[in-house]
Design a protein around this motif. Sequence first.
Motif, mmCIF file in Angstrom:
data_model
loop_
_atom_site.group_PDB
_atom_site.id
_atom_site.type_symbol
_atom_site.label_atom_id
_atom_site.label_comp_id
_atom_site.label_asym_id
_atom_site.label_seq_id
_atom_site.Cartn_x
_atom_site.Cartn_y
_atom_site.Cartn_z
ATOM 1 N N ASP A 49 0.918 -1.150 0.052
ATOM 2 C CA ASP A 49 -0.102 0.053 0.048
ATOM 3 C C ASP A 49 0.924 1.427 -0.161
ATOM 4 N N GLU A 50 1.934 0.974 0.567
ATOM 5 C CA GLU A 50 2.800 2.352 0.756
ATOM 6 C C GLU A 50 3.460 2.680 -0.593
ATOM 7 N N SER B 270 0.900 4.011 -2.933
ATOM 8 C CA SER B 270 0.242 5.604 -2.621
ATOM 9 C C SER B 270 1.555 6.656 -2.900
ATOM 10 N N TYR C 189 -6.467 4.260 -5.611
ATOM 11 C CA TYR C 189 -5.414 5.350 -5.209
ATOM 12 C C TYR C 189 -5.151 6.609 -5.966
ATOM 13 N N HIS D 85 -6.552 10.439 -5.056
ATOM 14 C CA HIS D 85 -5.692 11.377 -5.518
ATOM 15 C C HIS D 85 -6.363 12.426 -6.194
#
Length: 261
Positions: free
Chosen positions: A12-13, A16, A46, A50
């Motif tokens: 996930d990091e 993102s 994501y 955004h």
Amino acid sequence: MMDCLHFMAPSDEELSSFVLDEEPMSPEAREHLEHCEICQQRLARYKQFHTSLVSRLYRCQCPSGTRISLYCAGLLAADEQMEIAAHLLLCPLCADEAADTRRFLAAVEPLPAPTISLRDTGRHLVATLVGPQMRLVRRGSAPATTWPRQYRAESIDLSLYLSRTSNGDYALLVIITSIHSAETANAFAGMAAELYSAPDPIASGDEGDKEDKQAETPLVCAEIDDVGNVVFSGVPAGKYILVVHLPERELVIEDLTIEPG
Ligand SMILES: [Zn+2]
Ligand SMILES: [Zn+2]
């Protein structure tokens, strides 16, 4: 959200920071992404997040829809008209909204078809500075250095506003209003306005220089919109002559100085 358990799946990091900070993903993760539908959906989510984040950031500084509509109808006070015009230069979202509103207004209440008449200029009127200090400025006296500035020629008021753009140039907004209620702002829609570099003061000493000024090519041309506003963008600091072509006459501001800094 469904999770991908593949050992090469981007975390996930990773996803993102790829979307938000444009950090490149590892080659393994990129390769995996090409084949994995689950991870493609994670990435899409994501990206969607955004986009809505960005538009919310933009929109918190935006005028309300009502104010944009009033602006398009030319119903706000001059300083508010100018505030919104300046915002529209920077904000694509509001610019779109204003364009929609104008289309709507035009459909509801058809405007008279504007015609651009550049050379059929009729009377040549010199607009004089009347504000902000309401002092009389004669030719050759020190030009005003504060903004906004107010000029008048016969029944026409010209309000000039300056705003600095991010690249160091200026955007000059001219709001044209008539003191006769019969002559509404959209009577000027589609007419041309031009900004000329002022000739060297030494070279333009005598009276016979008017034709010379007019023969030059304007530095910036713009069209008057249907609420009587004109925006000249990308204007550097300098000395200018502003010419506004109106039906049967043209207005001229002869000593328009935009000070650097
Ligand atoms: Zn996956
Ligand atoms: Zn906006």
